[in-house]
Scaffold this motif. Structure first.
Motif, PDB file in Angstrom:
ATOM      1  N   MET A  68       0.836  -1.198   0.000  1.00  0.00           N
ATOM      2  CA  MET A  68       0.000   0.000   0.000  1.00  0.00           C
ATOM      3  C   MET A  68       0.876   1.255   0.000  1.00  0.00           C
ATOM      4  O   MET A  68       2.063   1.187  -0.308  1.00  0.00           O
ATOM      5  N   SER A  69       0.294   2.390   0.349  1.00  0.00           N
ATOM      6  CA  SER A  69       1.035   3.652   0.281  1.00  0.00           C
ATOM      7  C   SER A  69       2.056   3.814   1.397  1.00  0.00           C
ATOM      8  O   SER A  69       3.197   4.188   1.154  1.00  0.00           O
ATOM      9  N   ASN A  70       1.641   3.576   2.647  1.00  0.00           N
ATOM     10  CA  ASN A  70       2.578   3.770   3.756  1.00  0.00           C
ATOM     11  C   ASN A  70       2.750   2.515   4.600  1.00  0.00           C
ATOM     12  O   ASN A  70       3.237   2.566   5.720  1.00  0.00           O
ATOM     13  N   ASP A 180      -5.217  -9.635   0.521  1.00  0.00           N
ATOM     14  CA  ASP A 180      -5.409  -9.499  -0.921  1.00  0.00           C
ATOM     15  C   ASP A 180      -6.433  -8.430  -1.290  1.00  0.00           C
ATOM     16  O   ASP A 180      -6.430  -7.927  -2.425  1.00  0.00           O
ATOM     17  N   LEU A 181      -7.320  -8.073  -0.358  1.00  0.00           N
ATOM     18  CA  LEU A 181      -8.365  -7.087  -0.652  1.00  0.00           C
ATOM     19  C   LEU A 181      -8.027  -5.680  -0.163  1.00  0.00           C
ATOM     20  O   LEU A 181      -8.867  -4.791  -0.194  1.00  0.00           O
ATOM     21  N   ALA A 186      -9.220   0.239   0.018  1.00  0.00           N
ATOM     22  CA  ALA A 186      -8.649   1.590  -0.063  1.00  0.00           C
ATOM     23  C   ALA A 186      -9.079   2.325  -1.328  1.00  0.00           C
ATOM     24  O   ALA A 186      -8.589   3.426  -1.592  1.00  0.00           O
ATOM     25  N   ASN A 187      -9.978   1.720  -2.109  1.00  0.00           N
ATOM     26  CA  ASN A 187     -10.448   2.315  -3.372  1.00  0.00           C
ATOM     27  C   ASN A 187      -9.317   2.562  -4.369  1.00  0.00           C
ATOM     28  O   ASN A 187      -9.376   3.497  -5.174  1.00  0.00           O
ATOM     29  N   MET A 188      -8.295   1.715  -4.305  1.00  0.00           N
ATOM     30  CA  MET A 188      -7.194   1.808  -5.263  1.00  0.00           C
ATOM     31  C   MET A 188      -7.426   0.889  -6.455  1.00  0.00           C
ATOM     32  O   MET A 188      -6.719   0.976  -7.456  1.00  0.00           O
ATOM     33  N   ALA A 189      -8.395  -0.025  -6.324  1.00  0.00           N
ATOM     34  CA  ALA A 189      -8.721  -0.951  -7.416  1.00  0.00           C
ATOM     35  C   ALA A 189     -10.179  -1.359  -7.288  1.00  0.00           C
ATOM     36  O   ALA A 189     -10.764  -1.292  -6.199  1.00  0.00           O
ATOM     37  N   LYS A 190     -10.774  -1.775  -8.410  1.00  0.00           N
ATOM     38  CA  LYS A 190     -12.174  -2.181  -8.400  1.00  0.00           C
ATOM     39  C   LYS A 190     -12.341  -3.694  -8.301  1.00  0.00           C
ATOM     40  O   LYS A 190     -13.372  -4.176  -7.853  1.00  0.00           O
ATOM     41  N   THR A 191     -11.339  -4.443  -8.740  1.00  0.00           N
ATOM     42  CA  THR A 191     -11.406  -5.901  -8.707  1.00  0.00           C
ATOM     43  C   THR A 191     -10.066  -6.459  -8.233  1.00  0.00           C
ATOM     44  O   THR A 191      -9.028  -5.800  -8.373  1.00  0.00           O
ATOM     45  N   PRO A 192     -10.060  -7.686  -7.696  1.00  0.00           N
ATOM     46  CA  PRO A 192      -8.799  -8.293  -7.247  1.00  0.00           C
ATOM     47  C   PRO A 192      -7.769  -8.401  -8.362  1.00  0.00           C
ATOM     48  O   PRO A 192      -6.574  -8.167  -8.150  1.00  0.00           O
ATOM     49  N   CYS A 254     -16.619  -7.870  -4.240  1.00  0.00           N
ATOM     50  CA  CYS A 254     -17.855  -7.281  -4.764  1.00  0.00           C
ATOM     51  C   CYS A 254     -18.712  -6.714  -3.649  1.00  0.00           C
ATOM     52  O   CYS A 254     -19.350  -5.668  -3.803  1.00  0.00           O
ATOM     53  N   ILE A 255     -18.726  -7.390  -2.500  1.00  0.00           N
ATOM     54  CA  ILE A 255     -19.532  -6.925  -1.372  1.00  0.00           C
ATOM     55  C   ILE A 255     -18.920  -5.677  -0.743  1.00  0.00           C
ATOM     56  O   ILE A 255     -19.626  -4.752  -0.342  1.00  0.00           O
ATOM     57  N   ILE A 256     -17.595  -5.645  -0.673  1.00  0.00           N
ATOM     58  CA  ILE A 256     -16.907  -4.502  -0.076  1.00  0.00           C
ATOM     59  C   ILE A 256     -17.165  -3.226  -0.873  1.00  0.00           C
ATOM     60  O   ILE A 256     -17.343  -2.142  -0.308  1.00  0.00           O
ATOM     61  N   ARG A 257     -17.215  -3.356  -2.196  1.00  0.00           N
ATOM     62  CA  ARG A 257     -17.481  -2.183  -3.032  1.00  0.00           C
ATOM     63  C   ARG A 257     -18.889  -1.678  -2.762  1.00  0.00           C
ATOM     64  O   ARG A 257     -19.853  -2.421  -2.732  1.00  0.00           O
ATOM     65  N   LYS A 258     -19.037  -0.390  -2.586  1.00  0.00           N
ATOM     66  CA  LYS A 258     -20.304   0.208  -2.184  1.00  0.00           C
ATOM     67  C   LYS A 258     -21.428  -0.064  -3.174  1.00  0.00           C
ATOM     68  O   LYS A 258     -22.588  -0.146  -2.797  1.00  0.00           O
TER      69      LYS A 258
END
Length: 325
Positions: A68-70, A180-181, A186-192, A254-258
């Protein structure tokens, strides 16, 4: 109070550990720092490359990772048998891939003759290096030091890490999916499969081109293979089918995505039934694994069974383990 590392690692209890390394002061080791408008995205590739390369030297397998970023996450498997089976020469050669060794090992590799006393001293170092080459503390220390040296050319960032013992396959599955998620949460990707610098992206990409994705030899060589559900005799590898795991991670993502909340009760992956984990408990762990559990993760039975190996007087985190696993 922080526990000594020796109280958090026990190979008798489990070879699986979830390690999290964070940059101090929450500085941006990787990614884009909005405050300074500086991009450090290239460092994620540094870290990913070094992580995979280093695992080829240590007797440690990578089950999952996310950069991730930090901070970054990695689920490690300590292969103590592999380390014990190495000949002395292989231990020396592997150590020299990481460090300079000493005068005895350098002379040995040049083919110089050693006296009996010098050979005895070298043998002592070999056993010390063998121990370190399957130590998660040395693995994480070396990885962080290597990246810090590169990053310090640009700024002064250092890091530290903590670890969680994963005591059974329920804990292992939940932790791997949580790692893996990371990019999706973090909204950095839409799918794994589009999550850059994660193990699940590499596994998904390889699975799409494999004739039999569940065969260990057709999986990503740099990562610990999935070998199928537990059975006797059980080969070395993760105790799940790769396709089942990828289905579980995709379903959870898919569930995590709003915009996909409604999918929660549709087509529940069969692996959850096999593990005996409810949907609600699974989603809590997939989103808040670190907050939910402390140093030890597993069913209450696993925690009770293995508490003696960690020299603990009480079952730390029993309430969460009993509630969710």
């Amino acid at each position: 109070m922080t526990k000594p590392r020796k109280q958090l690692v026990s190979l008798e209890a489990t070879p699986y550990y979830h390690c999290i390394s964070r940059c101090v002061r929450r500085a941006f080791l990787c990614g884009h720092d909005k405050q300074s408008d500086t991009s450090y995205e290239h460092r994620r590739a540094w870290l990913e490359e070094e992580l995979i390369k280093q695992a080829q030297v240590f007797a440690i397998d990578i089950a999952a990772y996310a950069i991730m970023s930090n901070h970054y996450h990695v689920v490690l498997h300590i292969n103590s048998k592999q380390a014990k089976d190495w000949a002395d020469k292989e231990v020396i050669d592997r150590w020299h891939m990481l460090y300079q060794g000493n005068q005895f090992s350098q002379r040995y590799r040049r083919g110089d003759a050693l006296s009996n006393a010098e050979q005895a001293k070298l043998s002592e170092y070999v056993e010390l290096w063998r121990e370190r080459l399957h130590s998660i503390s040395w693995f994480m220390r070396r990885l962080n030091e290597t990246i810090a040296r590169q990053a310090n050319i640009e700024d002064q960032c250092t890091g530290r890490f903590k670890s969680q013992a994963l005591l059974d396959e329920k804990a292992l599955a939940a932790c791997m999916a949580y790692v893996d998620l990371n990019s999706i949460r973090a909204n950095m990707a839409k799918t794994p499969e589009t999550s850059h610098h994660t193990s699940v992206k590499h596994r998904s990409k390889k699975a799409k081109t494999a004739q039999n994705p569940n065969h260990p030899k057709q999986q990503v060589k740099a990562l610990m293979p999935f070998v199928g559900n537990p059975r006797q005799p059980m080969p070395d590898g993760l105790p799940f089918r790769l396709t089942d795991y990828l289905e579980l991670v995709d379903w959870t993502g898919c569930i995590i995505r709003k915009d996909k909340r409604g999918a929660i009760h549709k087509s529940i992956p069969p692996v959850l039934d096999r593990l005996g984990i409810s949907v609600d408990n699974w989603m809590t762990m997939a989103n808040e694994f670190e907050k939910t559990f402390k140093g030890f993760v597993g069913s209450s039975e696993s925690l009770t069974k293995n508490i003696e190996y960690f020299n603990l007087e009480r079952r730390v985190g029993l309430r969460s383990c009993r509630q969710y696993l």
